[in-house]
Write an enzyme that holds these catalytic residues in place. Structure first.
Site, PDB file in Angstrom:
ATOM      1  N   HIS A 260      44.366  26.680  22.756  1.00 25.21           N
ATOM      2  CA  HIS A 260      45.260  25.823  23.534  1.00 25.21           C
ATOM      3  C   HIS A 260      45.087  26.123  25.011  1.00 25.21           C
ATOM      4  O   HIS A 260      44.464  27.108  25.404  1.00 25.21           O
ATOM      5  CB  HIS A 260      46.731  25.967  23.103  1.00 25.21           C
ATOM      6  CG  HIS A 260      47.438  27.154  23.666  1.00 25.21           C
ATOM      7  ND1 HIS A 260      48.752  27.131  24.067  1.00 25.21           N
ATOM      8  CD2 HIS A 260      47.007  28.431  23.908  1.00 25.21           C
ATOM      9  CE1 HIS A 260      49.102  28.318  24.518  1.00 25.21           C
ATOM     10  NE2 HIS A 260      48.081  29.123  24.421  1.00 25.21           N
TER      11      HIS A 260
ATOM     12  N   CYS B 260      46.667  31.196  31.762  1.00 24.22           N
ATOM     13  CA  CYS B 260      46.901  30.375  30.563  1.00 24.22           C
ATOM     14  C   CYS B 260      46.711  28.889  30.810  1.00 24.22           C
ATOM     15  O   CYS B 260      46.855  28.081  29.883  1.00 24.22           O
ATOM     16  CB  CYS B 260      48.292  30.671  29.998  1.00 24.22           C
ATOM     17  SG  CYS B 260      48.430  32.401  29.507  1.00 24.22           S
TER      18      CYS B 260
ATOM     19  N   HIS C  94      42.056  28.710  25.883  1.00 22.16           N
ATOM     20  CA  HIS C  94      41.888  30.042  25.304  1.00 22.16           C
ATOM     21  C   HIS C  94      42.429  30.014  23.881  1.00 22.16           C
ATOM     22  O   HIS C  94      43.029  29.023  23.453  1.00 22.16           O
ATOM     23  CB  HIS C  94      42.604  31.109  26.147  1.00 22.16           C
ATOM     24  CG  HIS C  94      44.087  30.890  26.268  1.00 22.16           C
ATOM     25  ND1 HIS C  94      44.636  29.973  27.142  1.00 22.16           N
ATOM     26  CD2 HIS C  94      45.137  31.453  25.617  1.00 22.16           C
ATOM     27  CE1 HIS C  94      45.952  29.988  27.019  1.00 22.16           C
ATOM     28  NE2 HIS C  94      46.285  30.880  26.095  1.00 22.16           N
TER      29      HIS C  94
ATOM     30  N   HIS D   4      44.276  31.997  20.299  1.00 21.49           N
ATOM     31  CA  HIS D   4      45.169  33.027  19.778  1.00 21.49           C
ATOM     32  C   HIS D   4      44.978  33.140  18.264  1.00 21.49           C
ATOM     33  O   HIS D   4      44.698  32.144  17.590  1.00 21.49           O
ATOM     34  CB  HIS D   4      46.643  32.686  20.034  1.00 21.49           C
ATOM     35  CG  HIS D   4      47.032  32.684  21.476  1.00 21.49           C
ATOM     36  ND1 HIS D   4      47.083  33.831  22.249  1.00 21.49           N
ATOM     37  CD2 HIS D   4      47.391  31.677  22.308  1.00 21.49           C
ATOM     38  CE1 HIS D   4      47.466  33.520  23.474  1.00 21.49           C
ATOM     39  NE2 HIS D   4      47.645  32.212  23.540  1.00 21.49           N
TER      40      HIS D   4
ATOM     41  N   HIS E 211      42.281  26.487  13.217  1.00 20.14           N
ATOM     42  CA  HIS E 211      41.008  26.163  13.873  1.00 20.14           C
ATOM     43  C   HIS E 211      41.049  24.816  14.580  1.00 20.14           C
ATOM     44  O   HIS E 211      40.082  24.037  14.524  1.00 20.14           O
ATOM     45  CB  HIS E 211      39.844  26.251  12.877  1.00 20.14           C
ATOM     46  CG  HIS E 211      39.457  27.670  12.579  1.00 20.14           C
ATOM     47  ND1 HIS E 211      40.196  28.493  11.773  1.00 20.14           N
ATOM     48  CD2 HIS E 211      38.419  28.426  13.023  1.00 20.14           C
ATOM     49  CE1 HIS E 211      39.635  29.685  11.715  1.00 20.14           C
ATOM     50  NE2 HIS E 211      38.559  29.681  12.469  1.00 20.14           N
TER      51      HIS E 211
ATOM     52  N   GLU F 282      52.487  34.846  19.177  1.00 17.01           N
ATOM     53  CA  GLU F 282      51.311  34.243  19.806  1.00 17.01           C
ATOM     54  C   GLU F 282      50.263  35.318  20.072  1.00 17.01           C
ATOM     55  O   GLU F 282      49.072  35.062  20.019  1.00 17.01           O
ATOM     56  CB  GLU F 282      51.717  33.563  21.119  1.00 17.01           C
ATOM     57  CG  GLU F 282      50.641  32.678  21.695  1.00 17.01           C
ATOM     58  CD  GLU F 282      51.107  31.948  22.938  1.00 17.01           C
ATOM     59  OE1 GLU F 282      51.633  32.609  23.849  1.00 17.01           O
ATOM     60  OE2 GLU F 282      50.939  30.721  22.986  1.00 17.01           O
TER      61      GLU F 282
END
Ligand SMILES: Nc1nc2c(c(=O)[nH]1)N=C([C@H](O)[C@H](O)COP(=O)(O)OP(=O)(O)OP(=O)(O)O)CN2
Ligand SMILES: [Zn+2]
Length: 116
Positions: free
Chosen positions: A14, A25, A29, A31, A68, A105
């Protein structure tokens, strides 16, 4: 009263492009998300609040939807942990008496919805 919990994981990318210039952010990137489903209740004749398998049956399609993926492709809200926890809660509430979602997260950061 008891609380039954079960944990699930998914990998997703995201970005938070509305954050200020220079905020890390903003960039795309990823998580390794983890969330815990919590169900409060009393025991039934089986000695269960709810069968863990019933939780999985309702949560697995949600995990499949998120896993994914680029979350920005799926949602028109800012893909913060807060908004994502609320979305999971609202989606799961359609089929399960979920009490709250605890969404991690990162290993060190989490959101609880609704607040305790
Ligand atoms: N309240 C929130 N704050 C932040 C969110 C969020 O969803 N809700 N999200 C982010 C980023 O997406 C990302 O999670 C970065 O997290 P952060 O812990 O700041 O970054 P690191 O894992 O690299 O932790 P360090 O402590 O900087 O090593 C940002 N904030
Ligand atoms: Zn992030």
């Amino acid at each position: 009263m008891f609380t039954v919990t079960k944990e699930f994981r998914f990998e997703a990318a995201h970005a938070l492009p509305h954050l200020p210039e220079g905020h890390k952010c903003r960039r795309l990137h990823g998580h390794s998300y983890k969330f815990r489903v919590e169900v409060d209740g009393e025991l039934d004749e089986r000695g269960f609040v709810i069968d863990y398998a019933e939780i999985s049956a309702e949560v697995n399609p949600i995990v499949d939807y998120l896993d994914h993926k680029n979350l920005n492709d799926l949602f028109d809200f800012h893909t913060s942990a807060e908004n994502l926890a609320k979305w999971i809660f609202d989606e799961l509430s359609k089929t399960l008496a979920v009490s709250r979602i605890v969404l991690f997260e990162t290993a060190n950061t989490s959101v609880i919805y609704p607040a305790r």
